[in-house]
Scaffold this active site. Structure first.
Site, PDB file in Angstrom:
ATOM      1  N   LYS A  29      -1.224 -14.518 -11.663  1.00  0.00           N
ATOM      2  CA  LYS A  29      -2.890 -13.964 -11.541  1.00  0.00           C
ATOM      3  C   LYS A  29      -3.706 -14.883 -12.140  1.00  0.00           C
ATOM      4  O   LYS A  29      -5.149 -15.138 -11.269  1.00  0.00           O
ATOM      5  CB  LYS A  29      -2.426 -12.635 -12.629  1.00  0.00           C
ATOM      6  N   TYR A  59       4.354 -13.395 -14.378  1.00  0.00           N
ATOM      7  CA  TYR A  59       2.634 -12.742 -14.125  1.00  0.00           C
ATOM      8  C   TYR A  59       1.772 -12.686 -14.499  1.00  0.00           C
ATOM      9  O   TYR A  59       0.779 -13.395 -13.473  1.00  0.00           O
ATOM     10  CB  TYR A  59       3.118 -11.174 -14.689  1.00  0.00           C
ATOM     11  N   ALA A  67       0.653  -1.117   0.527  1.00  0.00           N
ATOM     12  CA  ALA A  67      -0.322   0.077   0.007  1.00  0.00           C
ATOM     13  C   ALA A  67       1.377   1.044  -0.048  1.00  0.00           C
ATOM     14  O   ALA A  67       0.708   2.747   0.302  1.00  0.00           O
ATOM     15  CB  ALA A  67      -0.812  -0.272   0.900  1.00  0.00           C
ATOM     16  N   SER A  68       2.568   0.801  -0.159  1.00  0.00           N
ATOM     17  CA  SER A  68       2.884   2.116  -0.064  1.00  0.00           C
ATOM     18  C   SER A  68       3.125   2.958  -1.454  1.00  0.00           C
ATOM     19  O   SER A  68       3.503   4.404  -1.362  1.00  0.00           O
ATOM     20  CB  SER A  68       4.514   2.280  -0.123  1.00  0.00           C
ATOM     21  N   ARG A  69       3.004   2.433  -2.313  1.00  0.00           N
ATOM     22  CA  ARG A  69       2.678   2.707  -3.806  1.00  0.00           C
ATOM     23  C   ARG A  69       1.620   2.526  -4.585  1.00  0.00           C
ATOM     24  O   ARG A  69       0.463   2.069  -4.699  1.00  0.00           O
ATOM     25  CB  ARG A  69       3.758   2.869  -4.202  1.00  0.00           C
ATOM     26  N   SER A  95      -5.081  -9.435 -12.684  1.00  0.00           N
ATOM     27  CA  SER A  95      -4.973  -8.323 -13.631  1.00  0.00           C
ATOM     28  C   SER A  95      -5.929  -9.001 -15.014  1.00  0.00           C
ATOM     29  O   SER A  95      -6.052 -10.515 -15.147  1.00  0.00           O
ATOM     30  CB  SER A  95      -3.374  -8.690 -13.781  1.00  0.00           C
ATOM     31  N   ASN A 105      -2.807  -6.991  -2.724  1.00  0.00           N
ATOM     32  CA  ASN A 105      -2.688  -6.067  -3.954  1.00  0.00           C
ATOM     33  C   ASN A 105      -0.976  -6.373  -4.230  1.00  0.00           C
ATOM     34  O   ASN A 105      -0.763  -6.085  -5.268  1.00  0.00           O
ATOM     35  CB  ASN A 105      -2.987  -4.730  -3.612  1.00  0.00           C
TER      36      ASN A 105
HETATM   37  P1  NAP Z   1       3.688  -1.027  -7.621  1.00  0.00           P
HETATM   38  O1  NAP Z   1       3.136   0.763  -8.340  1.00  0.00           O
HETATM   39  O2  NAP Z   1       5.034  -1.128  -8.386  1.00  0.00           O
HETATM   40  O3  NAP Z   1       3.221  -1.021  -6.897  1.00  0.00           O
HETATM   41  C1  NAP Z   1       3.708  -2.454  -6.106  1.00  0.00           C
HETATM   42  C2  NAP Z   1       3.741  -2.082  -4.106  1.00  0.00           C
HETATM   43  O4  NAP Z   1       4.018  -3.729  -4.143  1.00  0.00           O
HETATM   44  C3  NAP Z   1       4.410  -1.083  -4.021  1.00  0.00           C
HETATM   45  O5  NAP Z   1       3.987  -0.864  -2.303  1.00  0.00           O
HETATM   46  C4  NAP Z   1       5.747  -2.102  -2.877  1.00  0.00           C
HETATM   47  O6  NAP Z   1       6.136  -2.093  -1.921  1.00  0.00           O
HETATM   48  C5  NAP Z   1       4.463  -3.691  -2.914  1.00  0.00           C
HETATM   49  N1  NAP Z   1       5.753  -5.158  -2.746  1.00  0.00           N
HETATM   50  C6  NAP Z   1       6.277  -5.430  -3.794  1.00  0.00           C
HETATM   51  N2  NAP Z   1       6.630  -6.656  -3.255  1.00  0.00           N
HETATM   52  C7  NAP Z   1       6.518  -6.339  -2.410  1.00  0.00           C
HETATM   53  C8  NAP Z   1       6.314  -8.132  -1.161  1.00  0.00           C
HETATM   54  N3  NAP Z   1       7.063  -9.206  -1.334  1.00  0.00           N
HETATM   55  N4  NAP Z   1       5.430  -7.837  -0.086  1.00  0.00           N
HETATM   56  C9  NAP Z   1       5.179  -6.314   0.290  1.00  0.00           C
HETATM   57  N5  NAP Z   1       4.724  -5.580  -0.492  1.00  0.00           N
HETATM   58  C10 NAP Z   1       5.271  -5.730  -1.707  1.00  0.00           C
HETATM   59  O7  NAP Z   1       1.903  -1.741  -8.654  1.00  0.00           O
HETATM   60  P2  NAP Z   1       0.885  -1.246  -8.741  1.00  0.00           P
HETATM   61  O8  NAP Z   1       0.575  -0.931 -10.505  1.00  0.00           O
HETATM   62  O9  NAP Z   1       0.757  -0.465  -7.847  1.00  0.00           O
HETATM   63  O10 NAP Z   1      -0.383  -2.607  -9.050  1.00  0.00           O
HETATM   64  C11 NAP Z   1      -0.322  -2.742  -8.094  1.00  0.00           C
HETATM   65  C12 NAP Z   1      -1.356  -4.557  -8.102  1.00  0.00           C
HETATM   66  O11 NAP Z   1      -2.069  -4.450  -8.886  1.00  0.00           O
HETATM   67  C13 NAP Z   1      -0.088  -5.449  -8.588  1.00  0.00           C
HETATM   68  O12 NAP Z   1      -0.728  -7.061  -7.517  1.00  0.00           O
HETATM   69  C14 NAP Z   1       0.027  -5.144 -10.183  1.00  0.00           C
HETATM   70  O13 NAP Z   1       0.225  -6.888 -10.481  1.00  0.00           O
HETATM   71  C15 NAP Z   1      -1.714  -5.165  -9.919  1.00  0.00           C
HETATM   72  N6  NAP Z   1      -1.680  -4.646 -10.981  1.00  0.00           N
HETATM   73  C16 NAP Z   1      -1.308  -3.658 -11.537  1.00  0.00           C
HETATM   74  C17 NAP Z   1      -1.606  -3.139 -13.077  1.00  0.00           C
HETATM   75  C18 NAP Z   1      -1.299  -1.838 -13.731  1.00  0.00           C
HETATM   76  O14 NAP Z   1      -1.249  -1.435 -14.723  1.00  0.00           O
HETATM   77  N7  NAP Z   1      -0.295  -1.191 -12.945  1.00  0.00           N
HETATM   78  C19 NAP Z   1      -3.100  -3.993 -13.664  1.00  0.00           C
HETATM   79  C20 NAP Z   1      -3.299  -5.188 -13.598  1.00  0.00           C
HETATM   80  C21 NAP Z   1      -3.155  -4.773 -12.130  1.00  0.00           C
HETATM   81  P3  NAP Z   1       7.466  -0.763  -1.977  1.00  0.00           P
HETATM   82  O15 NAP Z   1       6.955   0.348  -2.010  1.00  0.00           O
HETATM   83  O16 NAP Z   1       7.764  -1.271  -0.668  1.00  0.00           O
HETATM   84  O17 NAP Z   1       8.755  -2.084  -2.571  1.00  0.00           O
END
Ligand code: NAP
Length: 249
Positions: free
Chosen positions: A160, A156, A14-16, A143, A91
């Site tokens: 998913k 990936y 939830a940090s980003r 996803s 997430n």
């Molecule tokens: P993001 O901006 O890269 O953020 C990823 C987040 O996951 C960060 O808060 C990160 O923490 C955390 N994280 C990664 N590895 C971790 C671990 N081992 N333990 C705890 N936290 C962890 O990604 P996002 O785009 O927001 O994606 C969020 C989710 O939505 C993911 O599951 C992704 O697959 C899914 N999704 C995204 C999209 C898209 O288009 N963006 C599309 C479909 C699905 P740190 O900041 O501490 O590293």
């Protein structure tokens, strides 16, 4: 709008990006949030401050959720701080995209463990307190890649798709205890995760979208907030796509 008053939510990653938006939206609706992160402690603290500025309650908690011990400690810390966990949003996620011939074994392991095993870890830890409370909402962020597949994403897409199987199996296990388990499947959303997508791919994507824009983090957060609410007690084992009509059927 404050239909989550008194609810306790753990949001992993939830940090980003999407996780941050989910944490803020659930907080806006009255839930207390455990903001999980892996590395970005400053960003997680900033999310906690933003929630407090909304008049909400939150705490940041580091845990690499791909590790069972750390994921269990995360859930235990939430129960210790707030007495229960009503909502778990799995997430946290990552990518290591490349064609299978170039993909390293560690790229497979990292993505499967971060995206899929993490959800199993946190769900395993949270199910006992949720069963005791006879209430729970588990929401897994999958996803379109897990539904339709995407080249360069064998790891990936498998993670998913696995999350969808986990969602349906767990929904069957815990439904009689007042716990629902659903998945949200975003299409392409502008975050750090998709920042490096080539312009040509984005243009090709735009041609296939019914709603002609990329998704926003809020689009996903609203769907999660809906599934997290009391009103969805008859919805379980479902995958809700939030993808501008990219994949249908
Ligand atoms: P993001 O901006 O890269 O953020 C990823 C987040 O996951 C960060 O808060 C990160 O923490 C955390 N994280 C990664 N590895 C971790 C671990 N081992 N333990 C705890 N936290 C962890 O990604 P996002 O785009 O927001 O994606 C969020 C989710 O939505 C993911 O599951 C992704 O697959 C899914 N999704 C995204 C999209 C898209 O288009 N963006 C599309 C479909 C699905 P740190 O900041 O501490 O590293």
């Amino acid at each position: 709008m404050a239909q989550l008053d008194g609810r306790i939510a753990v949001v992993t990653g939830a940090s980003r990006g999407i996780g941050r938006a989910i944490a803020l939206e659930l907080a806006r609706r009255g839930a207390t949030i455990v903001v999980n992160y892996n590395a970005a402690s400053g960003a997680a603290d900033e999310v906690v401050e933003a929630i407090k500025a909304l008049g909400g309650q939150a705490m940041a908690r580091q845990a690499d959720v791909s590790n069972l011990e750390q994921a269990t400690a995360l859930i235990d810390a939430a129960v210790e701080a707030y007495g229960k966990v009503d909502i778990l949003v799995n997430n946290a996620g990552t990518t290591r995209d490349t064609l299978i011939m170039r993909m390293k074994e560690e790229d497979w392991d990292t993505v499967i463990n971060t995206n899929l095993k993490s959800a199993w870890n946190c769900s395993k830890a949270v199910v006992r307190p949720m069963m005791k409370a006879r209430y729970g909402r588990i929401i897994n962020i999958t996803s379109v890649s897990g539904i339709a597949g995407n080249e360069g994403q064998t790891n990936y897409s498998a993670s998913k798709a696995g999350l969808i199987g986990l969602t349906k199996a767990l929904a069957r296990e815990v439904g009689s205890r007042g716990i629902t388990v659903n998945a949200v499947a975003p299409g392409f959303v502008k975050t750090d995760l998709t920042a490096d997508l080539p312009e040509s791919l984005l243009q090709a994507l735009n041609d296939r979208l019914v709603i002609k824009r990329l998704g926003t983090i809020e689009d996903v957060a609203y769907a999660v907030a809906f599934l997290a609410s009391d009103e969805t007690s008859y919805i379980t084992g479902q995958v809700l796509s939030v993808d501008g009509g990219l994949v249908m059927g």
